[in-house]
Write a protein that holds these residues in place. Structure first.
Motif, PDB file in Angstrom:
ATOM      1  N   THR A   1      18.614  78.224  22.090  1.00  0.00           N
ATOM      2  CA  THR A   1      17.722  79.030  22.921  1.00  0.00           C
ATOM      3  C   THR A   1      16.347  79.010  22.281  1.00  0.00           C
ATOM      4  N   ALA A   2      15.437  78.234  22.862  1.00  0.00           N
ATOM      5  CA  ALA A   2      14.113  78.072  22.265  1.00  0.00           C
ATOM      6  C   ALA A   2      13.231  79.273  22.607  1.00  0.00           C
ATOM      7  N   VAL A   3      13.365  79.782  23.832  1.00  0.00           N
ATOM      8  CA  VAL A   3      12.608  80.958  24.262  1.00  0.00           C
ATOM      9  C   VAL A   3      13.617  81.961  24.803  1.00  0.00           C
ATOM     10  N   ASN A   4      13.608  83.169  24.229  1.00  0.00           N
ATOM     11  CA  ASN A   4      14.675  84.113  24.514  1.00  0.00           C
ATOM     12  C   ASN A   4      14.127  85.375  25.163  1.00  0.00           C
ATOM     13  N   ASP A   5      14.002  85.351  26.498  1.00  0.00           N
ATOM     14  CA  ASP A   5      13.642  86.541  27.260  1.00  0.00           C
ATOM     15  C   ASP A   5      12.307  87.143  26.811  1.00  0.00           C
ATOM     16  N   ILE A   6      11.235  86.395  26.996  1.00  0.00           N
ATOM     17  CA  ILE A   6       9.931  86.940  26.614  1.00  0.00           C
ATOM     18  C   ILE A   6       9.127  87.337  27.846  1.00  0.00           C
ATOM     19  N   SER A   7       8.313  88.362  27.700  1.00  0.00           N
ATOM     20  CA  SER A   7       7.416  88.827  28.764  1.00  0.00           C
ATOM     21  C   SER A   7       6.079  89.180  28.139  1.00  0.00           C
ATOM     22  N   PHE A   8       4.991  88.769  28.802  1.00  0.00           N
ATOM     23  CA  PHE A   8       3.660  89.197  28.363  1.00  0.00           C
ATOM     24  C   PHE A   8       2.656  88.881  29.451  1.00  0.00           C
TER      25      PHE A   8
ATOM     26  N   ASN B   1       6.575  77.470  12.875  1.00  0.00           N
ATOM     27  CA  ASN B   1       6.976  76.304  13.673  1.00  0.00           C
ATOM     28  C   ASN B   1       8.406  76.504  14.145  1.00  0.00           C
ATOM     29  N   GLY B   2       8.667  76.124  15.385  1.00  0.00           N
ATOM     30  CA  GLY B   2      10.020  76.255  15.895  1.00  0.00           C
ATOM     31  C   GLY B   2      10.305  77.627  16.473  1.00  0.00           C
ATOM     32  N   ALA B   3       9.271  78.495  16.548  1.00  0.00           N
ATOM     33  CA  ALA B   3       9.496  79.837  17.070  1.00  0.00           C
ATOM     34  C   ALA B   3       9.604  79.858  18.591  1.00  0.00           C
ATOM     35  N   GLY B   4       9.138  78.801  19.234  1.00  0.00           N
ATOM     36  CA  GLY B   4       9.183  78.750  20.694  1.00  0.00           C
ATOM     37  C   GLY B   4       7.808  78.712  21.331  1.00  0.00           C
ATOM     38  N   LYS B   5       6.771  78.519  20.495  1.00  0.00           N
ATOM     39  CA  LYS B   5       5.404  78.538  21.026  1.00  0.00           C
ATOM     40  C   LYS B   5       5.145  77.356  21.958  1.00  0.00           C
ATOM     41  N   THR B   6       5.453  76.158  21.469  1.00  0.00           N
ATOM     42  CA  THR B   6       5.156  74.978  22.271  1.00  0.00           C
ATOM     43  C   THR B   6       6.032  74.925  23.522  1.00  0.00           C
ATOM     44  N   THR B   7       7.269  75.367  23.407  1.00  0.00           N
ATOM     45  CA  THR B   7       8.138  75.405  24.590  1.00  0.00           C
ATOM     46  C   THR B   7       7.527  76.305  25.659  1.00  0.00           C
ATOM     47  N   THR B   8       7.018  77.484  25.229  1.00  0.00           N
ATOM     48  CA  THR B   8       6.385  78.394  26.191  1.00  0.00           C
ATOM     49  C   THR B   8       5.180  77.720  26.838  1.00  0.00           C
TER      50      THR B   8
ATOM     51  N   ALA C   1       0.338  87.891  20.222  1.00  0.00           N
ATOM     52  CA  ALA C   1       1.773  88.149  20.337  1.00  0.00           C
ATOM     53  C   ALA C   1       2.425  87.438  19.169  1.00  0.00           C
ATOM     54  N   ILE C   2       3.227  88.160  18.412  1.00  0.00           N
ATOM     55  CA  ILE C   2       3.957  87.517  17.308  1.00  0.00           C
ATOM     56  C   ILE C   2       5.326  87.128  17.819  1.00  0.00           C
ATOM     57  N   ILE C   3       5.651  85.850  17.657  1.00  0.00           N
ATOM     58  CA  ILE C   3       6.920  85.344  18.173  1.00  0.00           C
ATOM     59  C   ILE C   3       7.716  84.738  17.022  1.00  0.00           C
ATOM     60  N   ASP C   4       9.006  85.031  17.033  1.00  0.00           N
ATOM     61  CA  ASP C   4       9.878  84.458  16.006  1.00  0.00           C
ATOM     62  C   ASP C   4      11.253  84.250  16.623  1.00  0.00           C
ATOM     63  N   ASN C   5      11.863  83.128  16.344  1.00  0.00           N
ATOM     64  CA  ASN C   5      13.183  82.801  16.914  1.00  0.00           C
ATOM     65  C   ASN C   5      13.240  83.005  18.421  1.00  0.00           C
ATOM     66  N   GLY C   6      12.163  82.638  19.117  1.00  0.00           N
ATOM     67  CA  GLY C   6      12.177  82.694  20.571  1.00  0.00           C
ATOM     68  C   GLY C   6      11.951  84.065  21.169  1.00  0.00           C
ATOM     69  N   LYS C   7      11.726  85.075  20.330  1.00  0.00           N
ATOM     70  CA  LYS C   7      11.508  86.429  20.855  1.00  0.00           C
ATOM     71  C   LYS C   7      10.139  86.931  20.464  1.00  0.00           C
ATOM     72  N   ILE C   8       9.496  87.709  21.371  1.00  0.00           N
ATOM     73  CA  ILE C   8       8.230  88.331  21.011  1.00  0.00           C
ATOM     74  C   ILE C   8       8.541  89.615  20.271  1.00  0.00           C
TER      75      ILE C   8
END
Lengths: 256, 344
Positions: free
Chosen positions: B33-40, B54-61, B221-228
């Motif tokens: 799960t690269a991006v896990n239920d984020i809203s903003f 790196n790998g937090a899901g930024k580029t996928t978003t 927004a701070i994102i880690d492991n696909g979550k904000i």
């Protein structure tokens, strides 16, 4: 939806790069020359024109349409699988995020491949007097038209292939398992009629065969041995081109 | 903020305020799960920073917002257009500077921009002037006829930013714009990026894993492991740390401790013969402390919380160089997933 500007600029980019890279031009023309004069020259000692299978032309003349086809096959496939290169090194992303329909991208890339292949084929075509062939203006025009059709067909096939691969490592796979068999199972180097039955079936499934046959029609006129009628040849080229473009467009549209 | 634009009709209110909307976005690659239920939401005319390792899901978003990837669930919209269903409208409204270079090295700077102008169907009469403006803006006009392969990393990045602006996008995405650049070039590039919203009426959405660079953002927004984990202005985020830390050395620490505690009604701690306390307005406290303690003060220093501290507090880890490797694994995973997808 078709965006003319986008198609134009894709073709213009390819053309500009083609003109700039002299080494690419030289190396793509060197290959057919080697085949024509080294392979053709050697083989013509083994194969006598009187065998009847080739319609009374010498071996080197017989393979001339095949060598034209080879020029097109290699350059059109290369041009299209540069998409894989673009994917890996970036420019494809720039193209894909642009507000341009996927079909325009496919058409633009296919036409890019067509234009550079036809230029190279025309250069090789100019060698015909050296081989003792006599071509009239009509024959030359027909040959160029068929070269264009065949180039477009192969370039669109190349795009279909490119959509299946993510990285350039697959390059040798494509060469060995697609391009080389397509070339040898086409009647480019020997008449289809003398092949074993199983290979004959494969040649019939190969769109490239019909391109070579059409080139033989245009170059040898009434003096050659053909596998299909010219109408069949052109029909197959047109239909497969459309099918390839549709497949490539659909594959591009799919989001992962 | 609603009150500020209350004179606008409701349908404009919505589009005016938030140019990017992301709701419950999820993206899975196979088991990952690269991006896990984020809203903003991102407000128009601001610089929005997506911060994380790196790998937090930024580029996928970013790839979902740019219409290159379809989300597994949830929705994203830009300028009111849905990123999945109205990709063509979204594409017209955005410009992107990708993490990897996407210029054609074998074309000149000028030709790269012409290529872009045609792709985006810029009007014929507009092409020349816009390309000239863009090249001047990034100081590359003199180098316009040089092949891009002769350019340095910083020049290429500037050219990409210029290219991203040619079609006058509403939103410009910058994915790790300073990655691989030397410190001086990075600083120059930032000077230039912070001017973009004002000069080009564009909203910036950027990702970075350099904490100090995120300071220029209006919102982060701070994102880690696909979550904000948290969203806010840089100052708001730093306040979650509890404010500035003031360190004081005096000739009589015992007396000073009592004085300061009486003065500010806070706990003062002592460590290594140095007193320290946290304060929301550290700079304003220092004169008062000095006035109260007089000559006994030997030294005072103020430490402001950094976004790194915020990240540390929120995720329990620092953004370290080793993180890069985890990013690479994800990239590899995504690649092999795509390969499977392509063949199946």
């Amino acid at each position: 939806m078709i965006e003319v500007n986008a198609i134009y600029v894709l073709v213009a980019r390819e053309f500009k790069k083609f003109i700039r890279e002299k080494s690419r031009l030289i190396s793509t023309i060197a290959r057919p020359l080697i085949w024509l004069f080294l392979v053709g020259g050697g083989m013509s000692r083994l194969v006598s024109p009187g065998m009847g299978l080739m319609g009374g032309v010498t071996y080197i003349q017989f393979i001339f349409p095949g060598i034209l086809g080879m020029t097109i096959l290699f350059s059109a496939i290369f041009s299209s699988i540069s998409i894989i290169w673009d994917k890996e090194f970036g420019l494809m992303k720039e193209i894909l995020v642009a507000p341009v329909s996927r079909f325009s991208i496919v058409l633009g890339k296919a036409l890019s491949g067509t234009i550079v292949s036809v230029i190279q084929a025309v250069i090789i075509l100019c060698l015909f007097p050296l081989l003792g062939l006599k071509l009239g203006v009509l024959a030359i025009i027909e040959t160029i038209i068929i070269c264009t059709l065949l180039s477009f067909c192969i370039a669109s096939l190349g795009i279909v292939i490119a959509t299946f691969y993510e990285s350039f490592e697959s390059f040798s796979v494509i060469m060995n398992f697609i391009v080389m068999p397509m070339f040898f199972l086409s009647g480019a180097m020997y008449p289809v009629k003398m092949l074993p039955d199983i290979l004959k079936v494969l040649t019939r499934l190969n769109p490239f065969t019909y391109g070579i046959d059409a080139l033989k029609h245009a170059i040898f006129r009434d003096g050659g041995v053909f596998d299909f009628s010219i109408v069949t040849d052109i029909g197959v080229l047109l239909v497969t081109s459309i099918v390839f473009v549709l497949i490539a467009g659909t594959m591009f549209e799919r989001k992962k | 903020m609603g009150a500020k634009y209350s004179y606008l009709p409701p349908f404009l209110l919505n589009s005016y305020m938030s140019i990017i909307k992301v709701e419950n976005l999820v993206k899975k690659f196979g088991n990952l799960t690269a991006v896990n239920d984020i809203s903003f939401e991102v407000e128009e005319g601001t610089i929005f920073g997506f911060l994380g390792p790196n790998g937090a899901g930024k580029t996928t978003t970013i790839n979902i917002l740019c219409t290159l990837l379809a989300p597994t669930s949830g929705r994203a919209s830009i300028f009111g257009f849905d990123c999945t269903k109205q990709s063509s409208e979204v594409r017209k409204a955005i410009g992107i500077v990708f993490q990897d270079m996407t210029l054609d090295k074998d074309l000149t700077a000028y030709e790269n921009l012409v290529f872009h102008a045609y792709l985006y169907d810029v009007k014929k009469s507009e092409r020349e002037p816009r390309i000239k403006d863009a090249l001047n803006f990034v100081d590359l006009y003199d180098r316009r006829n040089d092949l891009v392969k002769k350019f340095s990393g910083g020049m290429k990045r500037r050219l990409e930013v210029a290219r991203g602006l040619i079609h006058r996008p509403k939103v410009l995405f910058l994915d790790e714009p300073t990655l691989g650049l030397d410190p001086q070039t990075r600083a120059n590039l930032w000077d230039f990026i912070v001017d973009l919203p004002r000069k080009h009426k564009v909203t910036i959405f950027m990702t970075t894993h350099y904490m100090e660079e995120a300071e220029v953002c209006s919102k982060i927004a701070i994102i880690d492991n696909g979550k904000i984990i948290i969203v806010g202005t840089p100052d708001e985020l730093k306040k979650t740390i509890g404010g500035d830390v003031i360190y004081i050395k005096t000739s009589d620490n015992k007396r000073a401790k009592l004085e300061i505690e009486k003065l500010f009604q806070v706990n003062v701690f002592e460590q290594d013969s140095e007193l320290f306390l946290t304060s929301l307005k550290g700079d304003a406290c220092i004169p008062e402390i000095i006035r109260a303690l007089g000559d006994s003060v030997l030294s005072v220093r103020l430490q402001r919380p950094t976004l790194n501290d915020v990240f540390l507090k929120m995720t329990g880890k620092e953004i370290r160089v080793e993180e890069v490797s985890s990013g690479d694994t994800i990239k590899e995973e995504v690649r092999s997933y795509r390969r499977k997808f392509d063949r199946g």
